[in-house]
Design an enzyme around this catalytic site. Structure first.
Site, PDB file in Angstrom:
ATOM      1  N   ASP A   1       1.128  -1.580  -0.373  1.00  0.00           N
ATOM      2  CA  ASP A   1       0.321  -0.456  -0.020  1.00  0.00           C
ATOM      3  C   ASP A   1       0.585   1.355  -0.277  1.00  0.00           C
ATOM      4  O   ASP A   1       2.010   1.207   0.500  1.00  0.00           O
ATOM      5  CB  ASP A   1      -0.863  -0.075   1.294  1.00  0.00           C
TER       6      ASP A   1
ATOM      7  N   ASP B   1     -10.333   1.768  -3.353  1.00  0.00           N
ATOM      8  CA  ASP B   1     -11.598   1.537  -2.004  1.00  0.00           C
ATOM      9  C   ASP B   1     -12.596   1.271  -2.197  1.00  0.00           C
ATOM     10  O   ASP B   1     -13.279   0.768  -1.135  1.00  0.00           O
ATOM     11  CB  ASP B   1     -10.942   2.428  -0.907  1.00  0.00           C
TER      12      ASP B   1
HETATM   13  C1  GLA Z   1      -6.093   2.162   2.533  1.00  0.00           C
HETATM   14  C2  GLA Z   1      -6.257   0.365   1.312  1.00  0.00           C
HETATM   15  C3  GLA Z   1      -6.738   0.490   2.084  1.00  0.00           C
HETATM   16  C4  GLA Z   1      -6.633  -0.633   3.211  1.00  0.00           C
HETATM   17  C5  GLA Z   1      -6.802   0.562   4.291  1.00  0.00           C
HETATM   18  C6  GLA Z   1      -5.725   0.080   5.395  1.00  0.00           C
HETATM   19  O1  GLA Z   1      -6.705   2.430   2.325  1.00  0.00           O
HETATM   20  O2  GLA Z   1      -6.629   0.733   0.366  1.00  0.00           O
HETATM   21  O3  GLA Z   1      -7.160  -1.280   1.207  1.00  0.00           O
HETATM   22  O4  GLA Z   1      -5.655  -1.397   2.777  1.00  0.00           O
HETATM   23  O5  GLA Z   1      -5.326   1.270   3.031  1.00  0.00           O
HETATM   24  O6  GLA Z   1      -5.469   1.522   6.050  1.00  0.00           O
END
Ligand code: GLA
Length: 744
Positions: free
Chosen positions: A485, A554
């Site tokens: 990430d 997301d």
């Molecule tokens: C980001 C990612 C999510 C999740 C969060 C965790 O927003 O896109 O899928 O993994 O971080 O903090």
């Protein structure tokens, strides 16, 4: 009258002293450019060609990119005057200076302060490489010694040409690169419709089309990292039309392989030609190039198709699966991810319960998302812990190994989340290595999601970031999947490591990232890596060279996903598109959609789930089991089939996509209704163009007891299915249906 005037001038001259009458001597020596033979250079694929002309003067000009011209030599008959007229305006790699006054691909500032570069042809070399044919063209500025190599890699079968440039400072002192594009491409059409992708968090990759006027349209990212959460470095260009057409018409598609700041400019000149210049954005990056050093630009992939956007994207997808995406085309496992089901609030028993449910639903992997690390600064929210990558002993006293081996014992693979480029101020790392944080002296270090960015232009940080991945892989034997990430952009940019050379920062950050990725792939060739950046903030063919898939967004609301996934598919193949079934009301949009609709949407990419399965009703659970079972039977088509988009959500109430096997013997069709339609689907809503018209297919709707199409279970010709006989009834908002087709 005239005579009188002449006489007056003559009298005046005679009256002047002889020194003043002498003409001033103008001296200006010109460095000679060797003459060359006129020649045509062609870069060819199965059905396209890029034709370039070398003039006697040694200028390299672009003549044509599009459908294949069988006798490009005909251009040698072009007379010099039309060349001169076209001349500097269709230079293949235009540089600032000389006669050229438009948007440059290359702009160099020399030590004497001069900005002029004029590139002349020095030679061309062809070679067969692994899977492609390479054409290498040499250009040189004879005044400064600067040299440029243009490289064109033709993927013949896929009709893709990948371009990049290499800039060599052949002078004796360092120069500054003010523009250093990967490629420049002139095209010529009566009309240009540019389709590109914009977005923000939870709405990445949204499609926008505009007819280009004169002057320059620019698509750019200055975000440093998370570069594609706004604009994506890719586009479609429809030629000679004001409409984005799916199945016919000329379309050029392009995508840049770079995960940082990028710039794509489209300049329509006064002769209506369009020059497309693409590459790293020079924003705050006047790159210093030492004497003798070479700057290698990232690849820019192009394809051309006369079969509309559909043809162009299928070309790109085929190329991407075979030559670009890491492990492209191979099936990646279905999974349950802990994020939306548990967020930061879990303990070992909670996760064991999720693993049990995942296994009994027939999913193939469990992925532990954020929240598993940090002890002095425990990761119980997004405000602490990033940087301290040791297992949180109060949440997970038995460790990761225990969880991973439990998952393995249930027949599941095990994956885990990291965000190695970032640090929370509330962490041991921030206290131990403040010099690793991206910062500018005397200025506030702004936080985004309570975190700072680590300076990957520093080799010590590269080692640290590689070490995080490496140590995470050692947390348990058989870690199968890493979700990488990257949750913020770069602000107040600056590197303590680079000192006064801050111009290198943005470029070297990305190079640092790629160095780490290369080391990872050398050591861990088999681990599946998901590239995530607050969702789709790092969706580009540069990152995909190292990553198997992306976290598309997301936003897990199946309705929004229709728009995101449709436009994503215009450029990127479905094999990289992770799509998860989440709960309702949706956590991002509050929208409520039926579980079947959510499954049908997620099944058109890499299926996953991201919810707490223990809250399922027995009916929902039964439906989930059914959808997962059927997905496993047709998913090879999603991962490696040819995509045919059947209906665009941007055009109206329906969305549809079909994936067809290369030999056209099998297909899977996804159809969705996004708005209430008081009557049934018109019979032209989903035409199954892409099947073999002369073959017969048995059509079988999936996951229902009663089909919404009268023809389910029966056999039809490909021609019937394409020409209007296929009309499933999707009468309500969020009705959806999935059909598997098998040739008889
Ligand atoms: C980001 C990612 C999510 C999740 C969060 C965790 O927003 O896109 O899928 O993994 O971080 O903090």
């Amino acid at each position: 009258m005239k005579k009188t005037l002449l006489l007056a001038v003559a009298v005046l001259l005679v009256a002047m002293p002889s020194e003043a009458r002498k003409k001033p001597k103008f001296t200006h020596e010109t460095v000679a450019v060797p003459a060359v033979e006129r020649e045509i250079i062609s870069v060819e694929t199965a059905s396209t060609s890029l034709n370039l002309l070398v003039t006697e003067k040694g200028e390299l000009q672009t003549l044509h990119y599009g459908a294949k011209i069988e006798d490009p030599g005909a251009w040698l008959q072009l007379d010099g005057s039309s060349e001169d007229y076209n001349g500097c305006r269709s230079l293949t790699y235009p540089a600032t200076g000389g006669r050229f006054i438009s948007e440059p691909a290359l702009h160099v500032k020399y030590p004497d302060g001069s900005h002029n570069t004029e590139l002349y042809f020095t030679g061309v070399k062809k070679s067969a490489q692994d899977g492609f044919e390479r054409t290498e063209i040499g250009l040189k500025d004879y005044v400064t010694g600067l040299e440029v190599k243009l490289l064109y890699d033709a993927y013949v079968k896929e009709d893709v040409i990948e371009m990049h440039s290499e800039i060599l400072n052949g002078g004796k002192k360092a120069v500054e690169l003010l523009n250093y594009a990967s490629a420049s491409l002139y095209v010529d059409a009566p009309e240009y419709l540019l389709t590109h992708f914009y977005g923000a968090w939870a709405k990445e990759m949204l499609m926008e089309s505009e007819v280009l006027g004169h002057d320059t349209k620019v698509i750019e990212s200055r975000r440093g990292v998370q570069a594609t959460q706004g604009n994506n470095p890719s586009f479609l260009l429809s030629l000679g039309t004001k409409e984005l057409r799916e199945n016919d018409g000329e379309v050029i598609a392009g995508a840049l392989e770079w995960s940082g700041n990028f710039r794509m400019s489209f300049e329509k000149d006064d002769a209506h030609r369009l020059n497309i210049i693409t590459g790293i954005s020079p924003y705050a990056s006047a790159y210093p190039l030492e004497a003798g050093a070479t700057f290698v630009t990232p690849g820019m992939v192009y394809t051309y198709s006369a079969e509309g956007a559909g043809g162009a994207s299928r070309n790109l997808h085929r190329w991407a699966r075979k030559y670009c995406v890491y492990g492209g085309g191979a099936v990646n496992p279905t999974l349950l991810n802990s994020w939306e089901g548990a967020y930061f609030n879990f303990t070992t028993p909670v996760l064991l319960g999720m693993i049990d449910d995942a296994a009994s639903m027939g999913l193939e992997m469990f992925v532990l998302d954020d929240g598993w690390f940090g002890n002095d600064f425990p990761r119980n929210g997004d405000n602490a812990g990033l940087g301290d990558w040791e297992v949180n002993t109060s949440k997970l006293p038995e460790g990761i190994e225990y969880l991973a081996s439990y998952a393995h014992s249930k027949g599941l693979k095990f994956g885990i989340w990291i965000e190695p480029e970032m640090v929370n101020p509330a962490s041991n790392l921030a206290h131990e290595h403040p010099e690793w944080v991206v910062q500018s002296p005397g200025r506030e270090i702004y936080q985004g999601r309570n975190q700072w960015v680590l300076d990957l232009s520093n080799p010590a940080v590269e080692d640290f970031v590689f070490g995080i991945f490496d140590r995470t892989m050692q947390l348990a034997p058989g870690i199968d999947y890493i979700k990488w990430d990257c949750n913020r952009v770069i602000q107040s940019f600056g590197s303590p490591y680079l000192g006064t050379q801050q111009d290198r920062f943005y470029v070297e950050y990305v190079e640092g990232l790629y160095n780490v990725m290369r080391r990872i792939r050398e050591k861990y060739p088999r681990v599946i890596v998901q590239c995530c950046s607050s969702g789709g903030g790092r969706v580009d063919y540069g990152a995909l060279r190292y990553c198997n898939e992306v976290w598309t967004s997301d936003n897990t609301d199946a309705r929004t996903r229709a728009f995101i996934q449709y436009s994503m598919n215009l450029i990127y193949p479905a094999c990289v598109m992770a799509s998860h079934v989440s709960t309702v009301p949706n956590h991002q949009t509050s929208n409520v959609t039926p579980l079947k609709f959510r499954f049908d949407m997620a099944c058109s990419g890499r299926l996953g789930m991201e919810l707490q399965p223990k809250y399922f009703s027995p009916e929902d659970r039964a439906l989930a089991d059914r959808c997962i079972t059927s997905y496993k039977k047709y998913r090879d088509l999603v991962f490696a089939g040819d995509a045919y988009r059947l209906a665009s959500p941007y055009d109206g109430s329906y969305y549809g996509v079909m994936y067809v096997s290369e030999d056209k013997s099998r297909a899977v069709v996804f159809t969705y209704c996004l708005e209430f339609e008081p009557r049934t689907v018109g019979s032209k809503a989903f035409r199954l163009i892409g099947l073999d018209p002369s073959r017969s297919y048995k059509v079988m709707e999936q996951n229902v007891d009663r089909s919404c199409w009268w023809g389910s279970g029966k056999v039809f010709s490909g021609s019937f299915l394409a020409e209007g006989g296929f009309n499933p009834v999707l009468p309500q908002i969020y009705s959806s249906a999935v059909f598997v087709l098998e040739a008889q």
